[in-house]
Design a protein around this motif. Structure first.
Motif, PDB file in Angstrom:
ATOM      1  N   HIS A  85       0.845  -1.198   0.000  1.00  0.00           N
ATOM      2  CA  HIS A  85       0.000   0.000   0.000  1.00  0.00           C
ATOM      3  C   HIS A  85       0.881   1.249   0.000  1.00  0.00           C
ATOM      4  N   SER A  86       0.255   2.401   0.002  1.00  0.00           N
ATOM      5  CA  SER A  86       1.011   3.648   0.005  1.00  0.00           C
ATOM      6  C   SER A  86       1.611   3.912   1.388  1.00  0.00           C
ATOM      7  N   THR A  87       2.546   4.867   1.447  1.00  0.00           N
ATOM      8  CA  THR A  87       3.269   5.134   2.685  1.00  0.00           C
ATOM      9  C   THR A  87       2.477   6.011   3.644  1.00  0.00           C
ATOM     10  N   GLY A  88       1.530   6.795   3.152  1.00  0.00           N
ATOM     11  CA  GLY A  88       0.791   7.656   4.075  1.00  0.00           C
ATOM     12  C   GLY A  88      -0.225   8.537   3.391  1.00  0.00           C
ATOM     13  N   HIS A  89      -0.752   9.466   4.176  1.00  0.00           N
ATOM     14  CA  HIS A  89      -1.818  10.353   3.701  1.00  0.00           C
ATOM     15  C   HIS A  89      -1.927  11.540   4.648  1.00  0.00           C
ATOM     16  N   GLY A  90      -2.598  12.587   4.185  1.00  0.00           N
ATOM     17  CA  GLY A  90      -2.881  13.715   5.046  1.00  0.00           C
ATOM     18  C   GLY A  90      -3.943  13.368   6.074  1.00  0.00           C
ATOM     19  N   VAL A  91      -3.956  14.114   7.176  1.00  0.00           N
ATOM     20  CA  VAL A  91      -4.940  13.923   8.245  1.00  0.00           C
ATOM     21  C   VAL A  91      -5.381  15.293   8.743  1.00  0.00           C
ATOM     22  N   GLY A  92      -6.646  15.406   9.116  1.00  0.00           N
ATOM     23  CA  GLY A  92      -7.149  16.664   9.675  1.00  0.00           C
ATOM     24  C   GLY A  92      -8.580  16.482  10.115  1.00  0.00           C
ATOM     25  N   LEU A  93      -9.503  17.214   9.511  1.00  0.00           N
ATOM     26  CA  LEU A  93     -10.919  17.024   9.778  1.00  0.00           C
ATOM     27  C   LEU A  93     -11.391  15.649   9.324  1.00  0.00           C
ATOM     28  N   GLU A  94     -10.690  15.067   8.361  1.00  0.00           N
ATOM     29  CA  GLU A  94     -10.962  13.703   7.905  1.00  0.00           C
ATOM     30  C   GLU A  94      -9.744  12.838   8.136  1.00  0.00           C
ATOM     31  N   ILE A  95      -9.992  11.541   8.271  1.00  0.00           N
ATOM     32  CA  ILE A  95      -8.881  10.621   8.534  1.00  0.00           C
ATOM     33  C   ILE A  95      -8.002  10.435   7.306  1.00  0.00           C
ATOM     34  N   HIS A  96      -8.590  10.523   6.123  1.00  0.00           N
ATOM     35  CA  HIS A  96      -7.810  10.450   4.891  1.00  0.00           C
ATOM     36  C   HIS A  96      -8.019  11.739   4.103  1.00  0.00           C
ATOM     37  N   GLU A  97      -6.993  12.534   4.013  1.00  0.00           N
ATOM     38  CA  GLU A  97      -7.022  13.791   3.272  1.00  0.00           C
ATOM     39  C   GLU A  97      -5.838  13.826   2.324  1.00  0.00           C
ATOM     40  N   ALA A  98      -5.859  14.803   1.425  1.00  0.00           N
ATOM     41  CA  ALA A  98      -4.681  15.079   0.609  1.00  0.00           C
ATOM     42  C   ALA A  98      -3.601  15.696   1.520  1.00  0.00           C
ATOM     43  N   PRO A  99      -2.319  15.421   1.175  1.00  0.00           N
ATOM     44  CA  PRO A  99      -1.834  14.687   0.010  1.00  0.00           C
ATOM     45  C   PRO A  99      -1.738  13.187   0.266  1.00  0.00           C
ATOM     46  N   ARG A 100      -1.780  12.425  -0.806  1.00  0.00           N
ATOM     47  CA  ARG A 100      -1.557  10.984  -0.734  1.00  0.00           C
ATOM     48  C   ARG A 100      -0.069  10.735  -0.887  1.00  0.00           C
ATOM     49  N   VAL A 101       0.537  10.097   0.099  1.00  0.00           N
ATOM     50  CA  VAL A 101       1.983   9.839   0.087  1.00  0.00           C
ATOM     51  C   VAL A 101       2.192   8.478  -0.557  1.00  0.00           C
ATOM     52  N   ALA A 102       2.396   8.487  -1.860  1.00  0.00           N
ATOM     53  CA  ALA A 102       2.420   7.239  -2.619  1.00  0.00           C
ATOM     54  C   ALA A 102       3.395   7.349  -3.779  1.00  0.00           C
ATOM     55  N   ALA A 103       3.746   6.202  -4.330  1.00  0.00           N
ATOM     56  CA  ALA A 103       4.693   6.147  -5.445  1.00  0.00           C
ATOM     57  C   ALA A 103       4.193   6.992  -6.605  1.00  0.00           C
ATOM     58  N   GLY A 104       5.083   7.828  -7.138  1.00  0.00           N
ATOM     59  CA  GLY A 104       4.780   8.613  -8.318  1.00  0.00           C
ATOM     60  C   GLY A 104       4.015   9.899  -8.069  1.00  0.00           C
ATOM     61  N   GLN A 105       3.564  10.138  -6.856  1.00  0.00           N
ATOM     62  CA  GLN A 105       2.806  11.357  -6.560  1.00  0.00           C
ATOM     63  C   GLN A 105       3.739  12.562  -6.508  1.00  0.00           C
ATOM     64  N   GLN A 106       3.332  13.650  -7.158  1.00  0.00           N
ATOM     65  CA  GLN A 106       4.223  14.803  -7.312  1.00  0.00           C
ATOM     66  C   GLN A 106       3.888  15.986  -6.402  1.00  0.00           C
ATOM     67  N   GLU A 107       2.818  15.887  -5.634  1.00  0.00           N
ATOM     68  CA  GLU A 107       2.502  16.971  -4.692  1.00  0.00           C
ATOM     69  C   GLU A 107       3.705  17.222  -3.780  1.00  0.00           C
ATOM     70  N   ARG A 108       4.051  18.479  -3.605  1.00  0.00           N
ATOM     71  CA  ARG A 108       5.213  18.816  -2.767  1.00  0.00           C
ATOM     72  C   ARG A 108       4.770  19.253  -1.380  1.00  0.00           C
TER      73      ARG A 108
END
Length: 365
Positions: free
Chosen positions: A292-315
Motif C-alpha cells: 500500500h502507500s506510505t501515508g496520507h494527510g490527516v485533519g478534519l478527515e482521517i484520509h485527506e490530501a496529500p496521498r503519500v504514494a509512489a509517483g505522486q508529485q505533490e510537494r
C-alpha cells in the motif's frame, strides 16, 4: 478558527475563475469554512459572501455555530431551498455558472438542483480549492491535532494491558474505545483495527471475535476524533516467544518508517518520501510485501490530501500533517505496520506520535 479569513480567501479565488459561485456540499469542507458541525447543509459561496442552508433540525445549532455566512433554514428539502433561493434571484442568476463539488455532489442531486434553477444557469464541476486549502493547517488546527494524537496514543497503553492469548480482538478494541470515550474523544476516527496472527497480514483487518493466539503479531491501528480533528496511529506487538524472522521483519519496517520520516521536509515530492521507505524494504528483500502507500494527510478527515504514494508529485509544505506508515504483509502468516503522524516544519518535520516504536513482545503467561 478564523472562518472569515478562510471564506475571504475562497472568495478571492472565485474572482479569478469562470464561476459565479461555488456550492459546497461536503460536510468537512463546510465545517472548515464556517464552523457548522451538523449532518445536513450546503454552503453557497459567491464573491459577495456566503449563505448557509440547513433544515429545521439544525435551526438553533446553525445560528450558534455558523460564522461569517447568512443562515437560511429550509422547511422542506435543503436542496430545494437552495434552488428556490437562487431562482428568487432569477434576473441576476440567468446565465450564471455555479461550481459544485464533483467528488461529493451526486448526479441525482445535480439533476434535482438543475431542474429548480432558471433556464441558462449552468452547474459544472468546481475546483478542489477547499481541499487544497485544508492541506496546510493553521495554528488552531495543529493544536487540536496534537491534542487528538496525544489522547489517541494513550489507547495503546490500554491495549497492551489487556492483550493476552485467549482475549478476543474485539475485546481489545472495546477496551481502547471505552478508554477513548472516557478521556473525552468525540468518537473513533475509523473502526479500530486489531488483527492478530494470520489476520495481521490484512492491512485493514478490523477487530473480529477471533481469540489472540501466541506466536504471532497483533497489528493495532486506531485513532480518535477530538474537537473535530483526527488522529491515526499503528503499532504492532508480538505475542509469545519471539522468532528471529519476526524480529528481522519488524526492524526492517521500523528502519523503513524512520527513513521516510527523515525524508520529510518542505519542497520534497511526496513520492520521494514513499520511495525512501520502499528502498529500505527492497534492500531487506521485503519490497514486494509492502502493498500500500506510505501515508496520507490527516485533519478534519482521517484520509485527506496529500496521498503519500509512489509517483505522486505533490510537494510538501510547512504545516502539512501526514502519516508515515509502511508495512509488510505475508498472506496466511502475519504482518507488521508502524505508523506515526508528523507535522512538516520549516526545517524538516516533527513526529507528533509519542509512543515508542521499540519491538514489544507480550508474553503468554
Amino acid at each position: 478558527m478564523d472562518f472569515v479569513a478562510r471564506q475571504t480567501k475562497l472568495r478571492e479565488h472565485l474572482a479569478t475563475t469562470r464561476f459565479d459561485g461555488l456550492l459546497i456540499s461536503h460536510l468537512p469542507n463546510i465545517r472548515y469554512l464556517c464552523g457548522f458541525t451538523g449532518s445536513a447543509g450546503f454552503l453557497l459561496m459567491e464573491e459577495s459572501g456566503g449563505v448557509f442552508f440547513t433544515d429545521v433540525r439544525y435551526d438553533t445549532q446553525a445560528h450558534d455555530e455558523v460564522k461569517a455566512a447568512k443562515v437560511v433554514v429550509a422547511r422542506k428539502s435543503v436542496l430545494q431551498c437552495v434552488g428556490e433561493w437562487l431562482s428568487g434571484r432569477r434576473k441576476r442568476a440567468r446565465g450564471w455558472t455555479f461550481g459544485v463539488e464533483a467528488e461529493h455532489f451526486t448526479l441525482a442531486d445535480k439533476k434535482r438542483l438543475k431542474d429548480l434553477l432558471p433556464s441558462g444557469t449552468r452547474l459544472q464541476a468546481g475546483p478542489s480549492v477547499v481541499e487544497r486549502a485544508r492541506m496546510v493547517k493553521d495554528a488552531d488546527e495543529l493544536r487540536r491535532i496534537r491534542d487528538a494524537v496525544n489522547l489517541g496514543a494513550k489507547l495503546f497503553d490500554r491495549a497492551v494491558e489487556v492483550m493476552r492469548p485467549g482475549v478476543k480482538e474485539v475485546e481489545v478494541a472495546a477496551e481502547m474505545e471505552y478508554a477513548a470515550r472516557r478521556a473525552g474523544a468525540d468518537e473513533m476516527s475509523f473502526p479500530t483495527i486489531v488483527a492478530s496472527g494470520a489476520r495481521s497480514a490484512l492491512p485493514h483487518g478490523r477487530a473480529s471475535n477471533r481469540p489472540i493466539e501466541p506466536g504471532g503479531f497483533v497489528v493495532c491501528d486506531f485513532g480518535v476524533i477530538l474537537a473535530g480533528y483526527c488522529s491515526d496511529q499503528t503499532r504492532t506487538v508480538w505475542v509469545g516467544s519471539v522468532s528471529d524472522e519476526a524480529r528481522r521483519a519488524y526492524e526492517a519496517v521500523r528502519e523503513a518508517q524512520q527513513a521516510a520520516v527523515d525524508a520529510v521536509r518542505p519542497g520534497i515530492a511526496v513520492g520521494e518520501v514513499d520511495a525512501a521507505a520502499r528502498k529500505v524494504l527492497r534492500k531487506a528483500g521485503l519490497g514486494r510485501y509492502f502493498t500500500h502507500s506510505t501515508g496520507h494527510g490527516v485533519g478534519l478527515e482521517i484520509h485527506e490530501a496529500p496521498r503519500v504514494a509512489a509517483g505522486q508529485q505533490e510537494r510538501l509544505q510547512a504545516e502539512m500533517v501526514i502519516t508515515i506508515e509502511p508495512g509488510v504483509y505475508f498472506p496466511g502468516k502475519w504482518g507488521v505496520r508502524i505508523e506515526d503522524m508528523v507535522a512538516v516544519t520549516a526545517a524538516g518535520c516533527e513526529v507528533l506520535t509519542p509512543t515508542s516504536k521499540d519491538f514489544l513482545a507480550v508474553q503468554s503467561s
